[in-house]
Scaffold this active site. Structure first.
Site, mmCIF file in Angstrom:
data_model
loop_
_atom_site.group_PDB
_atom_site.id
_atom_site.type_symbol
_atom_site.label_atom_id
_atom_site.label_comp_id
_atom_site.label_asym_id
_atom_site.label_seq_id
_atom_site.Cartn_x
_atom_site.Cartn_y
_atom_site.Cartn_z
ATOM 1 C CB SER A 8 28.905 21.736 53.841
ATOM 2 O OG SER A 8 30.137 22.233 53.375
ATOM 3 C CE LYS A 32 28.583 25.671 51.543
ATOM 4 N NZ LYS A 32 29.473 24.755 52.267
ATOM 5 C CB SER A 52 28.263 21.903 49.268
ATOM 6 O OG SER A 52 28.525 22.215 50.622
#
Length: 448
Positions: free
Chosen positions: A78, A81, A142
């Site tokens: 993640s 991102k 997230s």
């Protein structure tokens, strides 16, 4: 016969000197091209980080203060991102999106958002969400479905947005990254949004150095991102209910692994079975900001705090073992303090640093310990020196600095600190008689 030839040569030389009035004056370069070899590597063996890879950099200059396997491609999960959010903020800046603009949720994003085994806020198909809501959910919690929805709003599809991410990385000279998803999930976890003609198990991979550069670009171009990454808790309203979002960055003030000595205010975690526990963090302390990345920390379960403990060790290591030092403008360095001048009143001109420059130096090392080499700006040269006349404080060259006992390295690939060099005095042109006299003198010197 030999005497006649020498006399003839002498007379010819005098004629040439008298009529040309501009023979080349020999200048002597005062540059030092000394190569100072560092005594230690960027990785300090005394700092035993239990991670696969790590890096610590200065957020402003990109100086790499510490690295361990920093060029190794590893799953980033993640933390992807951060790159997606950069493009979202870019779209807002360019007027392609607005904060209060409401966007619909496509089928793939909806399906992902319903997966409670992943980081998500539950989105609804029949509800539109503002760019601001989705942005906050992406950074704080997230939320995978949220960032996928933002990607569609920017580019129309997941694939188009991933291609945009790839192009952006190449513009930053990151050419070895592997990108397939906008969220950091595996290609097989996003249903119809998967990247075409890619392996089902394909996942995003980047190096610690890549992640540090992405974070530096994000903080430099959109520093307002810290207003959101520093939020410890926030509620997400999906239309009919609210989701309590606690930031996965547990080093934030008020959360499990906060440290009073390290006021961390960002950036992003990333976790998967293949990646382990990752964390890109940033802290602003004593007026200076650093960025750290740890990849592949232990992740025994969702309560494991290893990545934050390793980050705390790395951040503390930087602040405890290095001193943020400013090299003042007009600083001169031995053996790199002058450049040659062509047809000037003086054959050389004194040079020094043009502006203040910052560097992290190991404790016990000072500016006086730095070694410099000097390269002249050839665009300002005529033949073998700076062409006179010239005003004071022109950028006449570049100083490249090395630190003894410390390997200098930067995110842009430089292995030295490079600072613009300026002439500290006005360069005046010599009159015609001085030029002639030098030419004659040089002729006699070369003759015998």
């Amino acid at each position: 016969m030999l005497i006649f030839k020498r006399t003839k040569k002498l007379l010819l030389g005098l004629v040439i000197a008298a009529t040309a009035f501009a023979s080349t004056a020999s200048g002597i370069f005062m540059n030092s091209d000394e190569n100072v070899k560092a005594d230690t590597a960027t990785t300090d063996k005394a700092l035993q980080l239990d991670v696969k890879a790590a890096i610590a950099v200065d957020a402003k200059t990109g100086q790499i203060i510490y690295s361990k396997n920093a060029n190794q491609l590893l799953p980033v999960a993640s933390m992807t991102k951060l790159l997606s959010i950069y493009l979202v903020l870019q779209a807002i800046k360019e007027g392609k999106l607005s904060w209060d603009q409401k966007v619909s949720v496509d089928s793939a994003s909806y399906q992902v958002s319903q997966d409670t085994s992943l980081s998500n806020v539950p989105l609804k198909k029949d509800t539109k969400y503002t760019v601001r809501q989705l942005y906050q959910a992406s950074l704080i919690y997230s939320a995978n479905g949220a960032v996928m929805t933002l990607a569609n709003a920017v580019s129309g599809s997941q694939t188009a947005f991933v291609n945009k991410m790839r192009q952006l990385l190449k513009s930053w000279n990151i050419n070895d990254a592997e990108l397939y998803t906008t969220s950091g999930l595996g290609n097989d976890e996003i249903g119809s949004g998967k990247y075409p003609n890619a392996p089902a198990k394909a996942e995003n991979k980047m190096s610690a150095k890549d992640m540090a550069l992405i974070s530096q670009k994000l903080l430099q171009d959109y520093p307002e991102v810290l207003k959101t990454t520093s939020i410890a808790r926030m509620k997400f309203n999906n239309g009919t209910s609210e989701t309590e979002m606690e930031n996965w960055n547990w080093m934030l003030k008020g959360l499990t692994k906060s440290y009073s000595e390290l006021p961390v205010d960002g950036l992003k975690t990333g976790t998967s079975d293949s990646a382990g526990a990752n964390f890109t963090g940033t802290v602003h302390k004593n007026g200076h900001r650093i960025i750290t990345v740890v990849l592949g920390a232990k992740h025994a379960n969702d309560e494991d705090t290893s990545r934050f403990e390793q980050t705390q060790k790395l951040m503390s290591y930087v602040y405890n073992n290095f001193t943020y030092t400013t090299i003042k403008a007009h600083t001169k360095f031995k053996n790199a303090s002058s450049l040659p001048v062509y047809h000037g009143k003086k054959l050389t001109t004194q040079v020094a640093t043009k502006q203040d420059s910052d560097i992290w130096l190991k404790n016990g090392t000072s500016v006086s310990d730095l070694k410099a080499s000097l390269t002249g700006n050839k665009k300002l040269y005529k033949k073998d020196g700076l062409e006179a006349p010239m005003a004071k404080n022109k950028t006449v060259g570049t100083l490249a600095l090395n630190a003894q006992g410390q390997q200098l390295e930067y995110l842009n690939g430089n292995s030295k600190l490079k600072i613009a060099a300026t002439n500290t005095e006005k360069i005046q042109k010599a009159n015609i008689f001085v030029i002639m006299g030098r030419a004659i003198k040089n002729f006699f010197t070369n003759l015998f």
